[in-house]
Design a protein around this motif. Structure first.
Motif, PDB file in Angstrom:
ATOM      1  N   TYR A   1      -4.438  79.157  87.196  1.00 22.81           N
ATOM      2  CA  TYR A   1      -4.460  80.475  86.547  1.00 22.81           C
ATOM      3  C   TYR A   1      -5.281  80.353  85.266  1.00 22.81           C
ATOM      4  CZ  TYR A   1      -0.770  78.449  83.708  1.00 22.81           C
ATOM      5  OH  TYR A   1      -0.056  77.637  82.875  1.00 22.81           O
ATOM      6  N   GLY A   2      -5.537  81.481  84.587  1.00 22.09           N
ATOM      7  CA  GLY A   2      -6.528  81.552  83.505  1.00 22.09           C
ATOM      8  C   GLY A   2      -6.462  80.451  82.463  1.00 22.09           C
ATOM      9  N   ALA A   3      -5.334  80.369  81.759  1.00 18.20           N
ATOM     10  CA  ALA A   3      -5.272  79.422  80.639  1.00 18.20           C
ATOM     11  C   ALA A   3      -5.368  77.982  81.132  1.00 18.20           C
ATOM     12  CB  ALA A   3      -3.978  79.620  79.852  1.00 18.20           C
TER      13      ALA A   3
ATOM     14  N   TYR B   1     -11.543  84.563  82.905  1.00 15.25           N
ATOM     15  CA  TYR B   1     -11.129  85.646  83.813  1.00 15.25           C
ATOM     16  C   TYR B   1     -12.306  86.457  84.328  1.00 15.25           C
ATOM     17  CZ  TYR B   1      -6.100  85.004  83.467  1.00 15.25           C
ATOM     18  OH  TYR B   1      -4.831  84.509  83.597  1.00 15.25           O
TER      19      TYR B   1
ATOM     20  N   VAL C   1     -10.317  82.425  77.175  1.00 16.03           N
ATOM     21  CA  VAL C   1      -9.562  82.873  78.341  1.00 16.03           C
ATOM     22  C   VAL C   1     -10.236  84.084  79.012  1.00 16.03           C
ATOM     23  CG1 VAL C   1      -7.412  83.989  79.016  1.00 16.03           C
ATOM     24  CG2 VAL C   1      -7.361  81.903  77.674  1.00 16.03           C
TER      25      VAL C   1
END
Lengths: 99, 923
Positions: free
Chosen positions: A22-24, A44, A40
């Motif tokens: 996922y993003g982070a 994305y 971040v």
């Protein structure tokens, strides 16, 4: 299908992280492994564009603590594009050596 | 207190929520909030906030927002990218700066100084009044505990007796600690005693700060026990300067007064907790010793919020304890209210939300003031924009819309504003460096608390960015909008033909506004600067150069600061010892062949400081608005004081050693007393006594009088004003001189010595002699008397020069603005001039009409400005200031009229020279 530099490393980070992509986490992986510092939102926006091209897909991961996130993974097309990019680089490197 | 430590500012979250939509947007926001919480923990909330806010303007955030919108609705999504930012515009902006050097210089200087002043004010407020963050681990959980008296002032002395109660009972605050300053001699290996600042602090204070020692250990509770071996913890600077950074310093001893203290630890660089500490001693004051209430000690109490506790809860709990104690001990606690507050509040006194609000409003008003110079720059830029009407018109014809043109002008101004901001920041950095060097000269390490960041603060950085953007908006966007406003094509095409832009009444309004603000504000600022400059340039009125002034006192329970006032030595044994020590030092100094003369006084010769006192003067009525005469201060001096200083007696006689025996208790006053209080009338023979409610101020003079009115003292002489460096050359404080009681020298007195050769070198010699006589003998401030003036003079001088630069550049900017406005205004009337000449009007008459109209505009401006100058509250508050600004007002008004008039004459005369037919064609 050509891939930008950032797109390639983001896709590789997605594969390295598996179910934690996922993003982070991707941002941290880029910083840790590739030494690249990106924000971040930049991660994305790259993922959104890759998803639009059918190279990655996302699904909501409900079983993650108190907060559901979207987790990304590579599609078959994404794998093909990544392998293609690597082959291209390999072909370009073939026979090249530092004088 | 809810600090919202882990949560970003609500408004910023809302902005991001609006921009980053949908599930992906939510995920991105959640990640940013996690980052915020993490950063907040590791580097503090301020830093986390700035990083979070930076995402609002980062390209990645913008791009993600565009993508998410496009996904939502491909047709309605706005165009990607930032169309208004172009490197070409930036290059053009730089080229404009080079092409118009005068404009660049004037507006750049104005913007730089404005930004510098604004940054300095903002960082000062940030560091001092606006509850700055405490740069310690979880610093926002450290709280001060205090007591407010009914007059809403914090009271400090009583804390000693309440801290044990708080320590035992408080559940929301742990590690309750207490501290106070302490001064004592450090006796070096060379035998020289140096009066030095110590911080006595509870051992738990080190746990509150959570910073481990660099070497050894911190203080322990056992060190405070009666009979414990004396120990000291050193600060980093002391360790480097006194012990050369030796790693084996632990276990060595430091001679503090009479006692050798074992060094048990060294704290790391920059550690000065609780505020300005340099070396720490165990806190040994006994809470049951109520005699300590009589000392000038300022106690401060603090602690850490226990996990989960809030400031509100701590406040509620301590208030409850306070109310109970007020009920149980009405005499001592009835008027007090206990409270917990932000840690720095006990130092700044900003213990309530009301004060904080006022400070914020003042800061906002100060910030708003920057609009005035920015508006002036806008006028200049506008004038340049008007000359570029042709270029803008062509760009417009080629398809550039209003937004594009305005954005180009904005970028051009942004280039100028950014350069100016960089210069402004450099000015502030230089200013802080200068202040540091001055403070270092007067032992400034004791002055600034450790949390003062002097501009090294993310909020200051954000403020600079904000100021720069506002400068660019005011000076670029506003003129751009005006220049491309209503009927842009028509205006531009007219302008392209050489007619300039039509503004009609707006010009008049701008001229009036410009002249009015200049006449209204600049003189006031100028006269303030002039007064400062005068103070900075003043030199001592007596021969201070070969004089050494040194404050000497016996061992006392307290010396509150370096510039101490005498405090009595009450303990009989200590008193006797102190008397003997001071008399012995006196004997040694008197017999020293290097010392030509020795005299004594209760204050540094010529010091501008002093506690004012209220007195009655026989036969002289007090001023209408007061019940007594206010005298600038009282100084006790030895009989030969004026002779040693070479001060003339202008009337009557000087003081005499036998005066103490006279019933008339003779006193001497200075010339300022005669001028200010007696209106120049003869002073000799008049009688003065302390005004009863203030009688205690005159101390010994009233002792004999008991409860009744104080006895009269007779003025026997008048001496010249004795000034070292007054803050205003014309405002020397009035003084009353009494004969010093030489039996009480040990309470603290200034030794004033005339040492003609190697004056400066005598100071360490004096310290050595004092320490040899008795290591507890305190030699406080000891300086060449002339030097004391120099420090003051250089500080005031530097401040006033800076102020003068700001005022002069303000005047330059305003006059440039008026010149531009006026010459444009007249240039625009070329057609009118041409038509009137074509109709047969005499050129001189046309010229007169034009110039009269210009003068009328200037006249209205001056009138409004005068009204402003008179209506400004600070001018009415003090008649002297009104007088002081009358000259500058006339000067500035005259100057503006001349500048405006000259600006009108040139274009008007040129207008007359063009042929009428050409003028008509221009229409």
């Amino acid at each position: 299908m050509s891939l930008g530099d950032l797109q390639q490393v983001v896709m590789l980070a997605v594969t390295r992280l598996g179910t934690d992509a996922y993003g982070a986490a991707i941002r941290d992986e880029l910083r840790r492994v590739a030494g690249r510092s990106v924000s971040v939102p930049t991660v994305y926006v790259t993922l959104v564009r890759l998803e639009e091209r059918g190279l990655v897909r996302s699904r909501a991961d409900e079983g993650r603590g108190s907060r559901a996130r979207r987790v990304f993974s590579l599609t078959d097309r994404g794998w093909a594009a990544l392998e293609d990019a690597r082959d291209t680089m390999d072909r370009m490197w073939a026979g090249v050596s530092r004088p | 207190m809810t600090t919202g430590r882990g949560v970003p500012p609500r408004w910023a979250s809302a902005l991001l929520r609006w921009w980053l939509r949908g599930e992906i947007g939510r995920d991105a926001r959640a990640d940013l909030e996690d980052d915020f919480a993490e950063l907040s923990r590791s580097r503090g909330r301020s830093w986390a906030t700035v990083v979070y806010l930076s995402h609002l303007v980062r390209p990645g955030t913008w791009a993600l927002g565009w993508e998410l919108r496009r996904r939502e609705d491909p047709d309605r999504a706005p165009r990607r990218g930032l169309p208004w930012v172009s490197w070409l515009d930036v290059k053009l902006g730089v080229r404009m700066l080079v092409k118009h050097p005068a404009l660049t210089l004037v507006s750049g200087l104005a913007m730089s100084l404005t930004i510098a002043v604004a940054i300095a004010a903002f960082s000062l407020f940030q560091d001092w009044f606006l509850r700055p963050p405490v740069p310690l681990p979880e610093g926002d959980r450290i709280v001060s505990l205090g007591m407010l008296a009914t007059d809403r002032r914090l009271t400090y002395r009583q804390l000693l007796h309440d801290v044990p109660v708080w320590r035992a009972e408080l559940e929301t605050v742990e590690l309750v600690s207490i501290t106070r300053d302490h001064r004592e001699n450090i006796v070096g290996e060379d035998g020289i005693g140096e009066l030095s600042a110590f911080t006595m602090m509870s051992a738990s204070g080190f746990e509150v700060a959570r910073i481990p020692p660099l070497l050894g250990r911190t203080l322990l509770a056992g060190d405070e026990a009666p009979g414990a071996a004396p120990v000291v913890v050193l600060g980093y600077d002391d360790w480097i300067e006194r012990y050369d950074g030796a790693t084996d310093v632990i276990g060595r001893t430091m001679q503090i007064g009479e006692q050798a203290h074992t060094i048990v630890g060294v704290m790391p660089d920059g550690y000065a907790f609780p505020a300005t500490a340099r070396r720490w001693l165990p806190f040994t004051d006994d809470p049951d010793d109520f005699a300590l209430l009589e000392t000038p000690y300022l106690y401060r109490a603090f602690g850490r919020l226990t996990p989960g506790a809030t400031m509100e809860a701590a406040n509620a709990e301590i208030s409850g304890i306070g109310r109970r104690r007020a009920h149980d001990l009405p005499e001592s606690h009835g008027h007090l209210r206990a409270l917990a507050m932000h840690y720095t509040d006990s130092y700044t006194g900003m213990d309530n939300a009301g004060g904080l609000l006022i400070v914020r409003v003042v800061l906002a008003l100060l910030t708003l003031l920057v609009v005035v110079p920015f508006a002036n720059v806008a006028i200049l830029i506008y004038a340049r924009t008007a000359t570029r009407a042709g270029e803008l018109s062509i760009r417009n014809a080629l398809g550039a819309g209003r937004g594009r043109i305005v954005s180009q002008l904005f970028i051009e101004s942004l280039v100028l504003a950014s350069l100016s901001a960089a210069v402004g920041v450099a000015i502030v950095a230089y200013g802080y460096g200068f202040v540091d060097s001055l403070l270092a000269g007067i032992g400034g390490a004791d002055v600034l608390p450790f949390w003062v960041r002097k501009g090294r603060d993310p909020w200051v950085a954000a403020y600079v960015v904000g100021l720069t953007l506002s400068a660019a908006v005011v000076s670029g966007v506003l003129p751009g909008l005006k220049a491309t406003g209503r009927g842009v094509r028509e205006e531009l095409s007219r302008a392209a033909n050489g007619n300039g832009m039509r503004l009609g009444g707006v010009w008049t309004a701008m001229i009036v506004f410009q002249v009015a603000t200049t006449v209204g504000l600049i003189p006031f600022a100028a006269s303030m600067g002039w007064q400062l400059l005068g103070a900075g340039l003043t030199r001592p009125s007596f021969d201070a150069e070969p004089l050494v002034g040194a404050f000497v006192a016996g061992p006392r329970r307290a010396t509150a600061s370096t510039f101490v006032t005498a405090g009595r030595v009450e303990d009989a044994d200590r008193r006797l010892r102190a008397e003997l020590a001071v008399q012995e030092l006196r004997r040694q100094v008197s017999s020293d062949p290097r010392v030509r003369q020795l005299t004594f006084a209760s204050d540094m010769p010529g010091s501008p400081y002093g506690a004012s006192i209220l007195v009655e003067i026989e036969g002289v009525a007090p001023p209408d608005d007061a019940s007594a005469h206010r005298v600038g201060g009282r100084v006790d001096v030895a009989a030969d004081y004026f002779d040693v200083l070479g001060v003339e007696t202008t009337a009557g006689r000087s003081l005499h050693p036998t005066d103490r025996e006279l019933e008339s208790s003779p006193i001497v006053v200075n010339q300022a007393f005669v001028d200010r209080i007696l209106g120049g009338a003869n002073a000799v023979g008049r009688r003065v006594r302390p005004w009863l409610p203030e009688a205690e101020t005159l101390g010994s003079s009233v002792e004999a009088g008991g409860e009744g009115p104080a006895p009269w003292s007779e003025i026997v002489g008048v001496v010249d004003n004795l000034t070292l460096n007054p803050t205003h050359p014309d405002r020397v404080e009035s003084r009353i001189y009494l004969l010093l009681d030489e039996d009480r020298l040990a309470d603290g007195v200034f030794f004033v010595m005339r040492v003609p050769d190697r004056t400066q070198a005598y100071i360490p010699e004096l310290r050595r002699m004092a320490t040899a006589v008795d290591p507890t003998l305190v030699v406080g401030v000891a300086v060449r008397v002339g030097e004391a003036g120099e420090v003051l003079s250089s500080m005031v001088g530097a401040g006033s020069v800076g102020f003068a630069v700001v005022v002069l550049s303000g005047l330059l900017l305003c006059s440039a603005g008026v010149f531009t406005l006026m010459s444009f205004n007249v240039t625009q009337r070329r057609r009118e001039i041409g038509v009137r000449t074509a109709l047969g009007a005499h050129p001189r008459r046309v010229l007169a009409t034009i110039l009269l109209r210009s003068l009328r505009q200037l006249g209205i401006g001056v009138a409004v400005g005068l009204f402003l100058a008179i209506a400004l509250p600070p001018l009415n508050a003090d008649g002297i200031i009104v007088d002081a600004t009358a000259g500058p007002i006339a000067f500035v008004a005259g100057f503006m009229v001349i500048v405006g008039f000259l600006a009108a004459v040139g274009p008007a005369r040129r207008g007359l020279r063009i042929h009428p037919s050409e003028a008509l064609r221009e229409g």
